[in-house]
Enzyme design. Structure first.
Site, PDB file in Angstrom:
ATOM      1  N   SER A 102       0.854  -1.182   0.000  1.00 30.28           N
ATOM      2  CA  SER A 102       0.000   0.000   0.000  1.00 30.28           C
ATOM      3  C   SER A 102       0.892   1.234   0.000  1.00 30.28           C
ATOM      4  CB  SER A 102      -0.885  -0.001   1.250  1.00 30.28           C
ATOM      5  OG  SER A 102      -1.491   1.261   1.442  1.00 30.28           O
ATOM      6  N   TYR A 115      -2.157  -0.632  10.656  1.00 29.25           N
ATOM      7  CA  TYR A 115      -2.169  -1.084   9.261  1.00 29.25           C
ATOM      8  C   TYR A 115      -0.908  -0.600   8.551  1.00 29.25           C
ATOM      9  CZ  TYR A 115      -3.632  -1.465   4.360  1.00 29.25           C
ATOM     10  OH  TYR A 115      -3.696  -1.751   3.010  1.00 29.25           O
ATOM     11  N   LYS A 119       2.476  -2.770   6.930  1.00 29.23           N
ATOM     12  CA  LYS A 119       3.002  -2.595   5.576  1.00 29.23           C
ATOM     13  C   LYS A 119       4.488  -2.227   5.600  1.00 29.23           C
ATOM     14  CE  LYS A 119      -0.832  -3.565   3.547  1.00 29.23           C
ATOM     15  NZ  LYS A 119      -0.963  -4.847   2.807  1.00 29.23           N
ATOM     16  N   SER A 150     -12.830  -0.586  -3.006  1.00 27.07           N
ATOM     17  CA  SER A 150     -12.872  -2.036  -2.842  1.00 27.07           C
ATOM     18  C   SER A 150     -13.445  -2.392  -1.477  1.00 27.07           C
ATOM     19  CB  SER A 150     -11.458  -2.627  -2.981  1.00 27.07           C
ATOM     20  OG  SER A 150     -10.683  -2.333  -1.834  1.00 27.07           O
TER      21      SER A 150
END
Length: 246
Positions: A102, A115, A119, A150
């Site tokens: 990401s 999060y 990554k 998404s």
């Protein structure tokens, strides 16, 4: 999933596709899933690490339990699966490992602290793995999308550990089909690391990469990050409220 694959590629046969559903966080079943694939196709040419889940919560409000859950899914499960497949690739002296990361793996984004951390951890691990596997002719590629329309967005976790359940409006997201097309193109052309996003997000990533002093300046913090933090937080509250009313 199989029907969708056959729809996208009319030349594909039903026997060309094998679907093996499993919980990727259950490390005990990784080996059996891999063996099924090798038994069916005879080999594994490409591993695409695409499992993951987001969060929408401030760092100081995110529980350690939720942080561990995110690392189990986003980091440890991918690393474990990769370590089981690499020996097969080394034996054949060829292979390709794709990491669906990401843009937050390259820079910060409000309300995604853990999060983002997962990554960054993946970038550190797989960058090192790339160097160690080079002599085995195994290539590692990074794909770093920005906001995409998404299911990753509504399936994100709130600070309570509950699923958000609705789409949190952030920057204008890229359609999933367009992002997928660019990802496949980058993989096919062996791009070592690609950044995929609409503007202005892409420009901010370049700013972070090449001018970190300006990127983290008081000016950008006040007019950029703080405003974005407030906007996303309002959107999260609105989404949670709508879900509760429905």
């Amino acid at each position: 999933v199989k029907n969708k694959c056959l729809e996208i590629n009319p030349r594909a046969l039903d026997s060309d596709i094998l679907i093996i559903p499993f919980d990727i966080t259950d490390l005990t079943i990784h080996q059996s899933a891999i063996e099924k694939v090798i038994k069916y196709f005879g080999r594994i040419d490409v591993l695409v690490n695409n499992a993951g889940r987001m969060q929408w919560s401030r760092a100081m409000e995110t529980s350690t339990e939720l942080e561990k859950d995110l690392f189990d899914l986003n980091y440890f499960s991918l690393v474990h699966l990769t370590k089981l497949i690499v020996p097969h690739m080394q034996e054949r002296r060829e292979g390709k490992i794709i990491l669906l990361s990401s843009m937050v793996g390259k820079g910060p984004s409000p309300l995604t602290s853990t999060y983002t951390a997962t990554k960054h951890a993946l970038h550190g691990y797989f960058s090192t793995l790339r160097v160690e596997l080079y002599k085995d002719n195994i290539r590692v590629q990074f794909v770093c999308p920005g906001p995409v329309i998404s299911s990753l967005n509504p399936s994100a976790m709130s600070h309570t550990g509950a699923e958000i359940g609705g789409y949190v409006e952030v920057e204008s997201g890229m359609p999933t089909s367009r992002c997928a097309s660019l990802i496949v193109t980058n993989i096919a052309h062996c791009i070592k690391e690609s950044w995929i996003s609409k503007q202005p997000m892409l420009s901010t990533l370049y700013l972070n990469q090449y001018f970190p002093g300006l990127y983290y300046s008081d000016f950008v913090q006040k007019l950029g990050f703080q405003q974005r933090l407030n906007d996303i937080e309002k959107s999260v509250v609105k989404t949670l409220k709508n879900q509760k009313e429905n």
